[in-house]
Design a protein around this motif. Structure first.
Motif, PDB file in Angstrom:
ATOM      1  N   LYS A 134       0.808  -1.232   0.000  1.00  0.00           N
ATOM      2  CA  LYS A 134       0.000   0.000   0.000  1.00  0.00           C
ATOM      3  C   LYS A 134       0.839   1.281   0.000  1.00  0.00           C
ATOM      4  O   LYS A 134       0.695   2.114  -0.877  1.00  0.00           O
ATOM      5  CB  LYS A 134      -0.962   0.000   1.186  1.00  0.00           C
ATOM      6  CG  LYS A 134      -1.862   1.217   1.206  1.00  0.00           C
ATOM      7  CD  LYS A 134      -3.302   0.902   1.382  1.00  0.00           C
ATOM      8  CE  LYS A 134      -4.176   2.118   1.148  1.00  0.00           C
ATOM      9  NZ  LYS A 134      -5.385   2.087   1.945  1.00  0.00           N
ATOM     10  N   GLY A 140       5.837   0.680   3.050  1.00  0.00           N
ATOM     11  CA  GLY A 140       6.529   0.501   4.323  1.00  0.00           C
ATOM     12  C   GLY A 140       7.258  -0.836   4.312  1.00  0.00           C
ATOM     13  O   GLY A 140       6.873  -1.770   3.609  1.00  0.00           O
ATOM     14  N   PRO A 154       6.220   4.298   5.964  1.00  0.00           N
ATOM     15  CA  PRO A 154       5.645   4.909   7.161  1.00  0.00           C
ATOM     16  C   PRO A 154       5.389   3.936   8.311  1.00  0.00           C
ATOM     17  O   PRO A 154       4.780   4.348   9.290  1.00  0.00           O
ATOM     18  CB  PRO A 154       4.319   5.457   6.634  1.00  0.00           C
ATOM     19  CG  PRO A 154       3.898   4.439   5.617  1.00  0.00           C
ATOM     20  CD  PRO A 154       5.182   4.012   4.968  1.00  0.00           C
TER      21      PRO A 154
END
Ligand code: FES
Length: 105
Positions: free
Chosen positions: A67, A70, A83
């Motif tokens: 997504k 990360g 993140p």
């Protein structure tokens, strides 16, 4: 206590440097095969927004979330790329014969 090793799949069901999704007992896990032919298991959902990590990309020792890209070290569960900042839970894995098992409790 009952034996909590759960059979996941045959070794050959996971390519080297790849990951599969494994659902058991209402939870989802991610099972990895490293480039060195070792097997590892983590929670199956990213700690950022609960996306399935099995849809992500395995590169060496890391899994990249599909997504927001990360990254986690799938051997230790450590969050290593923004993140994501919360580590993934890891689980013991063993190979017996041609089968892969994880210990979920
Ligand atoms: S959902 Fe995995 S990095 Fe955002």
């Amino acid at each position: 206590m009952a034996d909590s090793w759960i059979e996941v799949c045959a070794k050959d069901a996971i390519d080297e440097e790849d990951v599969i999704r494994f659902d058991y007992g209402g939870k989802t896990y991610a099972i990895y095969r490293s480039p060195e032919d070792t097997f590892h298991a983590t929670d199956g959902l990213c700690t950022h927004e609960k996306i399935h990590l099995a849809d992500g990309l395995v590169m060496d020792d890391t899994i990249e979330c599909p997504k927001h890209n990360g990254r986690f070290d799938y051997k230790t569960g450590e969050a290593v790329g923004a993140p994501v900042c919360i580590n993934l839970k890891t689980y013991p894995v063993k190979v017996e014969g041609e089968a892969v098992f994880i210990k979920v409790a």
